[in-house]
Design a protein around this motif. Structure first.
Motif, mmCIF file in Angstrom:
data_model
loop_
_atom_site.group_PDB
_atom_site.id
_atom_site.type_symbol
_atom_site.label_atom_id
_atom_site.label_comp_id
_atom_site.label_asym_id
_atom_site.label_seq_id
_atom_site.Cartn_x
_atom_site.Cartn_y
_atom_site.Cartn_z
ATOM 1 N N ARG A 144 -8.371 50.826 28.694
ATOM 2 C CA ARG A 144 -9.052 51.319 27.656
ATOM 3 C C ARG A 144 -9.650 52.615 28.226
ATOM 4 O O ARG A 144 -9.615 53.949 28.082
ATOM 5 N N TYR A 189 -4.577 60.918 12.979
ATOM 6 C CA TYR A 189 -5.472 59.617 14.194
ATOM 7 C C TYR A 189 -5.644 60.596 15.614
ATOM 8 O O TYR A 189 -4.828 60.747 16.096
ATOM 9 N N SER A 223 -10.690 46.087 21.325
ATOM 10 C CA SER A 223 -10.442 45.291 21.684
ATOM 11 C C SER A 223 -9.211 46.069 23.435
ATOM 12 O O SER A 223 -9.908 47.234 23.311
ATOM 13 N N PHE A 227 -2.278 45.994 26.097
ATOM 14 C CA PHE A 227 -0.859 46.432 24.879
ATOM 15 C C PHE A 227 -1.767 47.531 24.151
ATOM 16 O O PHE A 227 -0.901 48.749 23.843
ATOM 17 N N ARG A 228 -2.363 47.036 23.407
ATOM 18 C CA ARG A 228 -3.552 48.065 23.107
ATOM 19 C C ARG A 228 -4.343 49.312 23.940
ATOM 20 O O ARG A 228 -4.173 50.655 22.603
ATOM 21 N N ALA A 230 -2.323 50.579 25.677
ATOM 22 C CA ALA A 230 -0.997 51.258 26.013
ATOM 23 C C ALA A 230 -0.774 52.327 25.028
ATOM 24 O O ALA A 230 -0.592 53.604 25.062
ATOM 25 N N MET A 231 -1.180 51.974 24.088
ATOM 26 C CA MET A 231 -0.801 52.837 22.371
ATOM 27 C C MET A 231 -1.727 53.552 22.402
ATOM 28 O O MET A 231 -1.543 54.669 21.974
ATOM 29 N N TYR A 232 -3.174 52.628 22.870
ATOM 30 C CA TYR A 232 -4.341 53.831 22.841
ATOM 31 C C TYR A 232 -3.860 55.315 23.572
ATOM 32 O O TYR A 232 -3.888 56.466 22.960
ATOM 33 N N PHE A 234 -1.054 56.366 24.598
ATOM 34 C CA PHE A 234 0.443 56.869 23.994
ATOM 35 C C PHE A 234 0.305 57.802 22.471
ATOM 36 O O PHE A 234 1.034 58.848 22.893
ATOM 37 N N ARG A 235 -0.773 57.499 22.172
ATOM 38 C CA ARG A 235 -1.033 57.803 21.049
ATOM 39 C C ARG A 235 -1.666 59.663 21.192
ATOM 40 O O ARG A 235 -1.825 60.524 20.757
#
Length: 254
Positions: A144, A189, A223, A227-228, A230-232, A234-235
């Motif tokens: 993160r 978001y 978190s 995975f989280r 990577a999603m962060y 991406f967003r």
């Protein structure tokens, strides 16, 4: 009253920007355990300004405890997210004649005594209270943190000024930017933080940051799994892309 108490009560009088009427806004969702305490801290640090809590569809006693602590309360009928709550707050502030808005988290992460540092920045339409800028010991680790560094680098290039904490929700918005955000504040978001900076820049606003200290979150656990993270990231990419492809807005009426 102790000398320390006097200093705390005068903290927000370090305003050198001539902001006039300032509204301090706390967007809140199910923050009954902290909202009253945060309002009292704001009142102690900033005696001269009004406080508005935007209850973003809470199902607990957030609104009641905010009112009991002395804040004005705007209750949204359902959850809109931070972006939607702040757009409503900016419209309220504009329509009620406020010239500036400070956003403060209702969970206690932002120290109201730091508002004085935001107010002391001259010449900016939007001032970010930044972690990772030389003050405090707030730490984000792992993937993160890498994503946040990448985001900071990209947005610094886009906006044309160094930004170390573009996702910070601790920020001050002045007249022209307030009028702009009352009409064009993104609700998606990360839009309320990332995209809003690009919107402000493309509309000709001056964006700046000031180092502040922040507290670690008092509830919940951040978190750190890949995975989280990577999603962060991406967003974040989507939020920046949307900001760049959308038509550049113009400031609304002040």
């Amino acid at each position: 009253m102790t000398v320390e108490g006097v200093e705390e009560r005068n903290a927000c009088r370090a305003d050198t920007t001539g902001t006039g009427q300032l509204l301090i806004v706390l967007p809140a969702l199910n923050e009954e355990d902290s909202v009253g305490r945060v309002i009292r801290e704001v009142r102690l640090a900033c005696t001269d300004y009004d406080v508005l809590v935007v209850d973003d569809g809470s199902v607990d006693a957030t609104a009641a405890r905010a009112a009991a602590a002395g804040a004005d309360v705007m209750r949204l009928p359902f959850n809109l997210g931070v972006g939607g709550a702040m757009r409503a707050a900016y419209r309220y502030a504009r329509d009620q004649g406020y010239s500036s808005v400070v956003q403060v988290d209702a969970d206690g992460q932002h120290d109201p005594r730091e508002i004085a540092h935001l107010l002391a920045v001259a010449g900016a339409d939007l001032v970010i209270g930044a972690r990772f800028a030389g003050r405090g010991e707030y730490v984000v680790r792992g993937p993160r943190r890498w994503a946040m560094r990448l985001l900071s680098s990209v947005l610094s290039r886009i906006v044309g000024t160094r930004l170390t904490d573009p996702t910070s929700g601790f920020r001050l918005v002045h007249g022209r930017a307030l009028a702009l955000f009352a009409e064009h504040y993104p609700e998606e978001y990360l839009g309320d933080t990332v995209e809003s900076l690009v919107i402000a820049h493309r509309a000709g606003m001056v964006v700046s940051q000031v180092p502040v200290t922040m507290r670690a979150r008092e509830t919940g656990v951040a978190s750190q799994n890949p995975f989280r993270a990577a999603m962060y990231l991406f967003r974040v990419v989507i939020a920046v892309a949307l900001a760049l492809v959308r038509r550049a807005p113009t400031a609304g009426r002040e």
